[in-house]
Design a protein around this motif. Structure first.
Motif, PDB file in Angstrom:
ATOM      1  N   ARG A 240      36.362  58.587  47.369  1.00 45.51           N
ATOM      2  CA  ARG A 240      36.324  58.586  45.897  1.00 45.51           C
ATOM      3  C   ARG A 240      37.541  57.915  45.243  1.00 45.51           C
ATOM      4  O   ARG A 240      37.375  57.132  44.298  1.00 45.51           O
ATOM      5  CB  ARG A 240      36.157  60.020  45.386  1.00 45.51           C
ATOM      6  N   PRO A 241      38.771  58.167  45.714  1.00 47.09           N
ATOM      7  CA  PRO A 241      39.908  57.437  45.110  1.00 47.09           C
ATOM      8  C   PRO A 241      39.800  55.926  45.303  1.00 47.09           C
ATOM      9  O   PRO A 241      40.214  55.159  44.423  1.00 47.09           O
ATOM     10  CB  PRO A 241      41.122  58.010  45.861  1.00 47.09           C
ATOM     11  N   ASP A 242      39.223  55.508  46.431  1.00 50.20           N
ATOM     12  CA  ASP A 242      39.010  54.077  46.664  1.00 50.20           C
ATOM     13  C   ASP A 242      37.999  53.528  45.656  1.00 50.20           C
ATOM     14  O   ASP A 242      38.194  52.444  45.086  1.00 50.20           O
ATOM     15  CB  ASP A 242      38.480  53.834  48.078  1.00 50.20           C
ATOM     16  N   GLU A 243      36.896  54.248  45.487  1.00 51.33           N
ATOM     17  CA  GLU A 243      35.859  53.796  44.557  1.00 51.33           C
ATOM     18  C   GLU A 243      36.406  53.631  43.151  1.00 51.33           C
ATOM     19  O   GLU A 243      36.070  52.670  42.439  1.00 51.33           O
ATOM     20  CB  GLU A 243      34.681  54.777  44.550  1.00 51.33           C
ATOM     21  N   LYS A 244      37.246  54.569  42.724  1.00 43.67           N
ATOM     22  CA  LYS A 244      37.860  54.478  41.390  1.00 43.67           C
ATOM     23  C   LYS A 244      38.661  53.184  41.276  1.00 43.67           C
ATOM     24  O   LYS A 244      38.528  52.447  40.285  1.00 43.67           O
ATOM     25  CB  LYS A 244      38.760  55.693  41.158  1.00 43.67           C
ATOM     26  N   MET A 245      39.459  52.886  42.275  1.00 43.98           N
ATOM     27  CA  MET A 245      40.304  51.692  42.233  1.00 43.98           C
ATOM     28  C   MET A 245      39.469  50.415  42.254  1.00 43.98           C
ATOM     29  O   MET A 245      39.727  49.470  41.502  1.00 43.98           O
ATOM     30  CB  MET A 245      41.288  51.702  43.404  1.00 43.98           C
ATOM     31  N   VAL A 246      38.438  50.379  43.099  1.00 39.26           N
ATOM     32  CA  VAL A 246      37.601  49.187  43.202  1.00 39.26           C
ATOM     33  C   VAL A 246      36.826  48.965  41.904  1.00 39.26           C
ATOM     34  O   VAL A 246      36.726  47.835  41.401  1.00 39.26           O
ATOM     35  CB  VAL A 246      36.633  49.299  44.404  1.00 39.26           C
ATOM     36  N   THR A 247      36.285  50.044  41.337  1.00 37.96           N
ATOM     37  CA  THR A 247      35.514  49.933  40.098  1.00 37.96           C
ATOM     38  C   THR A 247      36.385  49.431  38.947  1.00 37.96           C
ATOM     39  O   THR A 247      35.986  48.548  38.177  1.00 37.96           O
ATOM     40  CB  THR A 247      34.900  51.296  39.726  1.00 37.96           C
ATOM     41  N   GLU A 248      37.595  49.988  38.842  1.00 35.77           N
ATOM     42  CA  GLU A 248      38.496  49.578  37.767  1.00 35.77           C
ATOM     43  C   GLU A 248      38.991  48.146  37.965  1.00 35.77           C
ATOM     44  O   GLU A 248      39.148  47.391  37.000  1.00 35.77           O
ATOM     45  CB  GLU A 248      39.667  50.551  37.680  1.00 35.77           C
ATOM     46  N   THR A 249      39.235  47.762  39.223  1.00 37.98           N
ATOM     47  CA  THR A 249      39.653  46.385  39.507  1.00 37.98           C
ATOM     48  C   THR A 249      38.574  45.398  39.083  1.00 37.98           C
ATOM     49  O   THR A 249      38.859  44.353  38.476  1.00 37.98           O
ATOM     50  CB  THR A 249      39.965  46.209  41.005  1.00 37.98           C
ATOM     51  N   ALA A 250      37.317  45.720  39.392  1.00 41.16           N
ATOM     52  CA  ALA A 250      36.216  44.847  38.990  1.00 41.16           C
ATOM     53  C   ALA A 250      36.138  44.734  37.466  1.00 41.16           C
ATOM     54  O   ALA A 250      35.932  43.644  36.917  1.00 41.16           O
ATOM     55  CB  ALA A 250      34.898  45.373  39.551  1.00 41.16           C
ATOM     56  N   TYR A 251      36.323  45.860  36.761  1.00 41.73           N
ATOM     57  CA  TYR A 251      36.249  45.850  35.293  1.00 41.73           C
ATOM     58  C   TYR A 251      37.363  44.996  34.690  1.00 41.73           C
ATOM     59  O   TYR A 251      37.191  44.365  33.639  1.00 41.73           O
ATOM     60  CB  TYR A 251      36.342  47.287  34.774  1.00 41.73           C
ATOM     61  N   GLU A 252      38.497  44.967  35.361  1.00 39.02           N
ATOM     62  CA  GLU A 252      39.651  44.202  34.868  1.00 39.02           C
ATOM     63  C   GLU A 252      39.538  42.719  35.177  1.00 39.02           C
ATOM     64  O   GLU A 252      40.321  41.916  34.649  1.00 39.02           O
ATOM     65  CB  GLU A 252      40.931  44.758  35.480  1.00 39.02           C
ATOM     66  N   ASN A 253      38.595  42.334  36.027  1.00 40.66           N
ATOM     67  CA  ASN A 253      38.487  40.931  36.460  1.00 40.66           C
ATOM     68  C   ASN A 253      37.041  40.440  36.396  1.00 40.66           C
ATOM     69  O   ASN A 253      36.423  40.133  37.423  1.00 40.66           O
ATOM     70  CB  ASN A 253      39.018  40.790  37.890  1.00 40.66           C
ATOM     71  N   PRO A 254      36.437  40.377  35.217  1.00 39.13           N
ATOM     72  CA  PRO A 254      35.042  39.925  35.103  1.00 39.13           C
ATOM     73  C   PRO A 254      34.910  38.457  35.526  1.00 39.13           C
ATOM     74  O   PRO A 254      35.802  37.645  35.280  1.00 39.13           O
ATOM     75  CB  PRO A 254      34.730  40.099  33.612  1.00 39.13           C
ATOM     76  N   ARG A 255      33.765  38.133  36.157  1.00 42.87           N
ATOM     77  CA  ARG A 255      33.552  36.774  36.657  1.00 42.87           C
ATOM     78  C   ARG A 255      32.084  36.369  36.521  1.00 42.87           C
ATOM     79  O   ARG A 255      31.183  37.068  37.005  1.00 42.87           O
ATOM     80  CB  ARG A 255      33.928  36.669  38.140  1.00 42.87           C
ATOM     81  N   PHE A 256      31.844  35.213  35.890  1.00 40.03           N
ATOM     82  CA  PHE A 256      30.554  34.544  35.990  1.00 40.03           C
ATOM     83  C   PHE A 256      30.519  33.779  37.317  1.00 40.03           C
ATOM     84  O   PHE A 256      31.563  33.512  37.919  1.00 40.03           O
ATOM     85  CB  PHE A 256      30.363  33.546  34.847  1.00 40.03           C
ATOM     86  N   VAL A 257      29.324  33.358  37.742  1.00 40.02           N
ATOM     87  CA  VAL A 257      29.250  32.500  38.925  1.00 40.02           C
ATOM     88  C   VAL A 257      29.994  31.187  38.675  1.00 40.02           C
ATOM     89  O   VAL A 257      30.612  30.619  39.579  1.00 40.02           O
ATOM     90  CB  VAL A 257      27.784  32.210  39.345  1.00 40.02           C
ATOM     91  N   GLU A 258      29.956  30.707  37.425  1.00 39.46           N
ATOM     92  CA  GLU A 258      30.698  29.485  37.081  1.00 39.46           C
ATOM     93  C   GLU A 258      32.199  29.680  37.283  1.00 39.46           C
ATOM     94  O   GLU A 258      32.904  28.784  37.778  1.00 39.46           O
ATOM     95  CB  GLU A 258      30.429  29.092  35.623  1.00 39.46           C
ATOM     96  N   ASP A 259      32.689  30.872  36.886  1.00 40.71           N
ATOM     97  CA  ASP A 259      34.112  31.171  37.071  1.00 40.71           C
ATOM     98  C   ASP A 259      34.458  31.186  38.556  1.00 40.71           C
ATOM     99  O   ASP A 259      35.504  30.664  38.979  1.00 40.71           O
ATOM    100  CB  ASP A 259      34.451  32.541  36.475  1.00 40.71           C
ATOM    101  N   MET A 260      33.589  31.797  39.340  1.00 39.69           N
ATOM    102  CA  MET A 260      33.860  31.946  40.772  1.00 39.69           C
ATOM    103  C   MET A 260      34.019  30.601  41.465  1.00 39.69           C
ATOM    104  O   MET A 260      34.990  30.380  42.205  1.00 39.69           O
ATOM    105  CB  MET A 260      32.737  32.748  41.435  1.00 39.69           C
ATOM    106  N   VAL A 261      33.085  29.682  41.250  1.00 40.10           N
ATOM    107  CA  VAL A 261      33.164  28.425  41.986  1.00 40.10           C
ATOM    108  C   VAL A 261      34.384  27.611  41.562  1.00 40.10           C
ATOM    109  O   VAL A 261      35.011  26.924  42.386  1.00 40.10           O
ATOM    110  CB  VAL A 261      31.867  27.592  41.859  1.00 40.10           C
ATOM    111  N   ARG A 262      34.754  27.695  40.302  1.00 42.89           N
ATOM    112  CA  ARG A 262      35.937  26.952  39.832  1.00 42.89           C
ATOM    113  C   ARG A 262      37.226  27.552  40.393  1.00 42.89           C
ATOM    114  O   ARG A 262      38.137  26.830  40.801  1.00 42.89           O
ATOM    115  CB  ARG A 262      35.966  26.931  38.305  1.00 42.89           C
ATOM    116  N   LEU A 263      37.329  28.867  40.396  1.00 46.70           N
ATOM    117  CA  LEU A 263      38.535  29.517  40.906  1.00 46.70           C
ATOM    118  C   LEU A 263      38.687  29.321  42.417  1.00 46.70           C
ATOM    119  O   LEU A 263      39.782  29.057  42.910  1.00 46.70           O
ATOM    120  CB  LEU A 263      38.513  31.006  40.563  1.00 46.70           C
TER     121      LEU A 263
END
Length: 300
Positions: A240-263
């Motif tokens: 559960r502490p891992d899930e909290k960290m992963v979920t919050e990290t994802a929320y802090e770093n939104p990505r479109f597929v367009e963003d992904m290929v460029r980055l």
């Protein structure tokens, strides 16, 4: 009541199901006396770009900069060579003979250097000017939970391709497909709370420079390019502490597929042992029936 079956002898059973006695054997049994159709020399109209064998499953040994440092897995091999218009065919058995020589000589250790040696020797065995090999395999690596640090194994789908031409030399390329988490920037922007996220798959196809000698593990470099630019990483073990960290990290770093290929492209551009690349991202959308895709190619 179960019927009792009286079985005839095995040879008679075979005859019952169509087996017949061997016929008269008149053709040669010694290889030297047998006709070699594949080596027939005539004008067969067209040269062939590639002929050989594919979907050959064989054990290999993989070396990795990540744990496990050495791992044994099953790879799928594709091996081909060109033939000219005046050759009828190739000698298929020579491809698997070459594989078996490497297996018996300490195992097939999958490095680009070994693949260079393999393709050159294969061309010589085939008595051709060229040979190509493509090896597809799963690569495993350890991943820790960000809080618990519990370890599990992730894997990515990898491929190495090497071609050799006598008098010209070698070309080499590779591919890696790995899973990541992406969170939708649009969903985050328009929603009062929450945002939909999904599993994305990043595929990187790269061409190596001529002077690349595997001083840096290409698999790790490509994995880092994909994972460090995603919304979050995929983990095999999460408390559960891992899930909290992963979920919050994802929320802090939104990505479109367009963003992904460029980055990801930006990271690959910075790798000095890569001279050209293609990046693709495919998201298995969680609130749409379709997938989202993007791709780009670049040559330095």
């Amino acid at each position: 009541m179960t019927r009792k079956i009286v079985l005839p002898p095995k040879k008679e059973r075979h005859k019952l199901f169509g087996s017949i006695e061997p016929g008269l054997k008149l053709k040669p049994t010694e290889k030297a006396q047998m006709p070699d159709l594949q080596n027939t020399k005539r004008d067969f109209l067209f040269s062939i770009d590639a002929v050989g064998i594919s979907n050959v499953k064989y054990p290999i040994i993989i070396e990795s900069d990540l744990n496990p440092k050495q791992q044994t897995t099953i790879a799928s091999f594709k091996m081909t060579s060109k033939i000219s218009h005046d050759s009828k065919g190739t000698n298929m058995s020579r491809f698997t003979e070459q594989l078996e020589i490497y297996r018996q000589n300490g195992g097939f250790i999958l490095t680009i250097k070994n693949l260079f040696d393999f393709t050159k020797e294969l061309a010589e065995r085939l008595k051709q000017q060229d040979a190509s090999i493509e090896v597809t395999f799963p690569w495993f690596y350890e991943r820790k939970g960000p809080s618990s640090e519990l370890i599990g194994l992730n894997h990515a789908d990898a491929k190495i391709s090497v071609s050799y031409v006598d008098g010209v030399g070698f070309t080499s390329s590779a591919s890696l497909t790995c899973g990541v988490t992406t969170l939708c920037p649009c969903s985050k922007e328009i929603s009062e709370y929450s945002a939909h996220n999904q599993r994305g798959f990043v595929t990187m196809n790269v061409e190596f420079t001529e002077d690349y000698h595997e001083n840096k593990d290409w698999k790790v470099a490509l994995l880092e390019a994909a994972e460090t630019n995603a919304s979050a990483m995929i983990h095999p073990v999460l408390k559960r502490p891992d899930e909290k960290m992963v979920t919050e990290t994802a929320y802090e770093n939104p990505r479109f597929v367009e963003d992904m290929v460029r980055l990801v492209a930006a990271d690959l551009y910075e790798l000095d042992f890569i001279q050209a690349f293609t990046v693709e991202c495919r998201n298995e959308e969680s609130i749409h029936l379709h997938d989202a895709i993007a791709s780009l190619s670049f040559r330095k």
